[in-house]
Design a protein around this motif. Structure first.
Motif, PDB file in Angstrom:
ATOM      1  N   MET A  95       0.829  -1.215   0.000  1.00  0.00           N
ATOM      2  CA  MET A  95       0.000   0.000   0.000  1.00  0.00           C
ATOM      3  C   MET A  95       0.858   1.258   0.000  1.00  0.00           C
ATOM      4  N   LYS A  96       1.946   1.233   0.744  1.00  0.00           N
ATOM      5  CA  LYS A  96       2.859   2.386   0.749  1.00  0.00           C
ATOM      6  C   LYS A  96       3.481   2.591  -0.631  1.00  0.00           C
ATOM      7  N   ALA A  97       3.822   1.498  -1.305  1.00  0.00           N
ATOM      8  CA  ALA A  97       4.383   1.593  -2.654  1.00  0.00           C
ATOM      9  C   ALA A  97       3.353   2.165  -3.625  1.00  0.00           C
ATOM     10  N   ALA A  98       2.100   1.770  -3.451  1.00  0.00           N
ATOM     11  CA  ALA A  98       1.028   2.295  -4.308  1.00  0.00           C
ATOM     12  C   ALA A  98       0.883   3.803  -4.131  1.00  0.00           C
ATOM     13  N   LYS A  99       0.905   4.249  -2.887  1.00  0.00           N
ATOM     14  CA  LYS A  99       0.788   5.684  -2.598  1.00  0.00           C
ATOM     15  C   LYS A  99       1.967   6.453  -3.195  1.00  0.00           C
ATOM     16  N   HIS A 100       3.156   5.913  -3.030  1.00  0.00           N
ATOM     17  CA  HIS A 100       4.352   6.562  -3.583  1.00  0.00           C
ATOM     18  C   HIS A 100       4.265   6.644  -5.109  1.00  0.00           C
ATOM     19  N   GLY A 101       3.798   5.570  -5.740  1.00  0.00           N
ATOM     20  CA  GLY A 101       3.665   5.566  -7.189  1.00  0.00           C
ATOM     21  C   GLY A 101       2.684   6.614  -7.677  1.00  0.00           C
ATOM     22  N   LEU A 102       1.562   6.743  -6.979  1.00  0.00           N
ATOM     23  CA  LEU A 102       0.572   7.763  -7.358  1.00  0.00           C
ATOM     24  C   LEU A 102       1.157   9.161  -7.245  1.00  0.00           C
ATOM     25  N   GLY A 109       1.381  20.265 -10.312  1.00  0.00           N
ATOM     26  CA  GLY A 109       0.231  21.159 -10.242  1.00  0.00           C
ATOM     27  C   GLY A 109      -1.119  20.457 -10.210  1.00  0.00           C
ATOM     28  N   LYS A 110      -1.121  19.139 -10.370  1.00  0.00           N
ATOM     29  CA  LYS A 110      -2.360  18.373 -10.345  1.00  0.00           C
ATOM     30  C   LYS A 110      -2.542  17.710  -8.976  1.00  0.00           C
ATOM     31  N   THR A 111      -3.785  17.402  -8.640  1.00  0.00           N
ATOM     32  CA  THR A 111      -4.093  16.775  -7.361  1.00  0.00           C
ATOM     33  C   THR A 111      -3.829  15.276  -7.417  1.00  0.00           C
ATOM     34  N   VAL A 112      -3.145  14.756  -6.427  1.00  0.00           N
ATOM     35  CA  VAL A 112      -2.909  13.314  -6.357  1.00  0.00           C
ATOM     36  C   VAL A 112      -4.257  12.613  -6.126  1.00  0.00           C
ATOM     37  N   PRO A 113      -4.570  11.585  -6.921  1.00  0.00           N
ATOM     38  CA  PRO A 113      -5.843  10.880  -6.724  1.00  0.00           C
ATOM     39  C   PRO A 113      -5.960  10.315  -5.312  1.00  0.00           C
ATOM     40  N   LYS A 114      -7.177  10.261  -4.804  1.00  0.00           N
ATOM     41  CA  LYS A 114      -7.420   9.585  -3.544  1.00  0.00           C
ATOM     42  C   LYS A 114      -7.109   8.101  -3.731  1.00  0.00           C
ATOM     43  N   LEU A 115      -6.464   7.510  -2.741  1.00  0.00           N
ATOM     44  CA  LEU A 115      -6.141   6.090  -2.807  1.00  0.00           C
ATOM     45  C   LEU A 115      -6.789   5.384  -1.627  1.00  0.00           C
ATOM     46  N   ILE A 116      -7.637   4.419  -1.934  1.00  0.00           N
ATOM     47  CA  ILE A 116      -8.333   3.676  -0.894  1.00  0.00           C
ATOM     48  C   ILE A 116      -8.070   2.182  -1.074  1.00  0.00           C
ATOM     49  N   ALA A 117      -8.338   1.411  -0.033  1.00  0.00           N
ATOM     50  CA  ALA A 117      -8.050  -0.022  -0.065  1.00  0.00           C
ATOM     51  C   ALA A 117      -9.318  -0.833   0.194  1.00  0.00           C
ATOM     52  N   VAL A 118      -9.485  -1.895  -0.556  1.00  0.00           N
ATOM     53  CA  VAL A 118     -10.605  -2.809  -0.364  1.00  0.00           C
ATOM     54  C   VAL A 118     -10.330  -3.654   0.875  1.00  0.00           C
ATOM     55  N   GLY A 154      -0.812   5.185   5.214  1.00  0.00           N
ATOM     56  CA  GLY A 154      -0.929   6.542   4.686  1.00  0.00           C
ATOM     57  C   GLY A 154      -1.947   6.713   3.586  1.00  0.00           C
ATOM     58  N   LEU A 155      -2.825   5.718   3.385  1.00  0.00           N
ATOM     59  CA  LEU A 155      -3.855   5.834   2.350  1.00  0.00           C
ATOM     60  C   LEU A 155      -5.006   6.701   2.851  1.00  0.00           C
ATOM     61  N   ASP A 156      -5.896   7.044   1.940  1.00  0.00           N
ATOM     62  CA  ASP A 156      -6.966   7.991   2.265  1.00  0.00           C
ATOM     63  C   ASP A 156      -8.203   7.338   2.857  1.00  0.00           C
ATOM     64  N   GLY A 157      -8.336   6.021   2.724  1.00  0.00           N
ATOM     65  CA  GLY A 157      -9.525   5.381   3.264  1.00  0.00           C
ATOM     66  C   GLY A 157      -9.689   3.972   2.748  1.00  0.00           C
ATOM     67  N   VAL A 158     -10.895   3.449   2.900  1.00  0.00           N
ATOM     68  CA  VAL A 158     -11.158   2.059   2.529  1.00  0.00           C
ATOM     69  C   VAL A 158     -12.482   1.932   1.774  1.00  0.00           C
ATOM     70  N   VAL A 159     -12.583   0.812   1.076  1.00  0.00           N
ATOM     71  CA  VAL A 159     -13.860   0.339   0.542  1.00  0.00           C
ATOM     72  C   VAL A 159     -14.371  -0.687   1.544  1.00  0.00           C
ATOM     73  N   CYS A 160     -15.585  -0.488   2.023  1.00  0.00           N
ATOM     74  CA  CYS A 160     -16.142  -1.411   3.008  1.00  0.00           C
ATOM     75  C   CYS A 160     -17.656  -1.390   2.862  1.00  0.00           C
ATOM     76  N   SER A 161     -18.310  -2.343   3.488  1.00  0.00           N
ATOM     77  CA  SER A 161     -19.766  -2.276   3.502  1.00  0.00           C
ATOM     78  C   SER A 161     -20.192  -1.220   4.518  1.00  0.00           C
ATOM     79  N   ALA A 162     -21.382  -0.707   4.355  1.00  0.00           N
ATOM     80  CA  ALA A 162     -21.878   0.318   5.280  1.00  0.00           C
ATOM     81  C   ALA A 162     -21.993  -0.213   6.703  1.00  0.00           C
TER      82      ALA A 162
END
Length: 240
Positions: A95-102, A109-118, A154-162
């Motif tokens: 996950m840290k590698a994914a964030k670094h890659g993004l 000048g562009k916004t880094v995409p939000k990165l979330i984990a399932v 350091g990711l922005d959040g998760v995919v989860c059920s409500a």
């Protein structure tokens, strides 16, 4: 108003175009592009939707060794999507590698995409998780563990059920995103989803984003279905 994310789970650009013809051309949507159409059409499907002024959640659920995921994310960042994801099961190093890659791949000048984990797929039951994955905790405990690892990475959040949102919110920082698929209007067909909620229930429980597919994409009146779900999600009308 906050937009529900429409899952464009179609097989081709042509099918998506047919669906979007039901919507006002000037209306900016938040749409999810998943593996089904991305693997058929490639990055051009993202570029085309961005030209139409739509925001994109690129739902590819990357899960591989850290170096591979990091390099893949570096390339995906150049597409300018709003959000993308990985599988939390890949571990903190991945996950840290994914964030670094993004971050590395995002243009200056562009916004880094939000990165979330399932965490656990909403189609997965506790029995399936225990039998197929060999995880012998409860489903909720598994989701909370994945959410904790995601925040540590350091990711922005998760995919989860409500159903897990409230407890995830209680153990993470205030900005941590909970994106919830498996959203169905009252009386709607749950399909292959196991853990579902209505838009109003998801709002009350604290979901930050909801993803809705078939109740909109398979409706005889997609735009009307979208508007009704959008209103319920924003508390404009109540059905419960």
């Amino acid at each position: 108003m906050t937009r529900p994310i429409i899952a464009l789970d179609f097989a081709s650009k042509k099918e998506i175009q047919t669906f979007l013809d039901f919507f006002p051309r000037e209306e900016s949507l938040f749409v999810k592009i998943g593996m089904e159409v991305f693997y058929q059409e490639g990055p051009t499907i993202v570029e085309w939707l961005k030209e139409l002024n739509h925001d994109i959640f690129l739902d590819l659920k990357l899960h591989d060794i850290p170096n591979t995921v990091g390099k893949a994310m570096e390339g995906l960042a150049r597409l300018g999507v709003s959000m993308t994801n990985v599988h939390a099961a890949g571990g903190q190093e991945m996950m840290k590698a994914a964030k670094h890659g993004l971050e590395k791949g995002t243009k200056a000048g562009k916004t880094v995409p939000k990165l979330i984990a399932v965490t656990q797929l909403t189609s997965t039951s506790e029995k399936q998780m225990q039998q197929d994955q060999g995880i012998f905790s409860t489903l909720e405990e598994s989701v909370l563990r994945y959410a904790a690892n995601t925040e540590k990475s350091g990711l922005d959040g998760v995919v989860c059920s409500a159903w897990e949102v409230e407890k995830i919110k209680n153990q993470t920082n205030s900005d941590f995103i909970c994106l919830t698929p498996g959203i169905r209007p009252n009386g709607g067909d749950v399909g292959d989803q196991k853990r579902v909620m209505t838009p109003s229930e998801a709002r009350k429980i604290g979901s930050d984003f909801i993803v809705v597919g078939r109740p909109i994409t398979q409706s005889d009146q997609p735009y009307l279905a979208y508007q009704e779900i959008k209103n319920e999600w924003n508390g404009v009308c109540e059905h419960d």
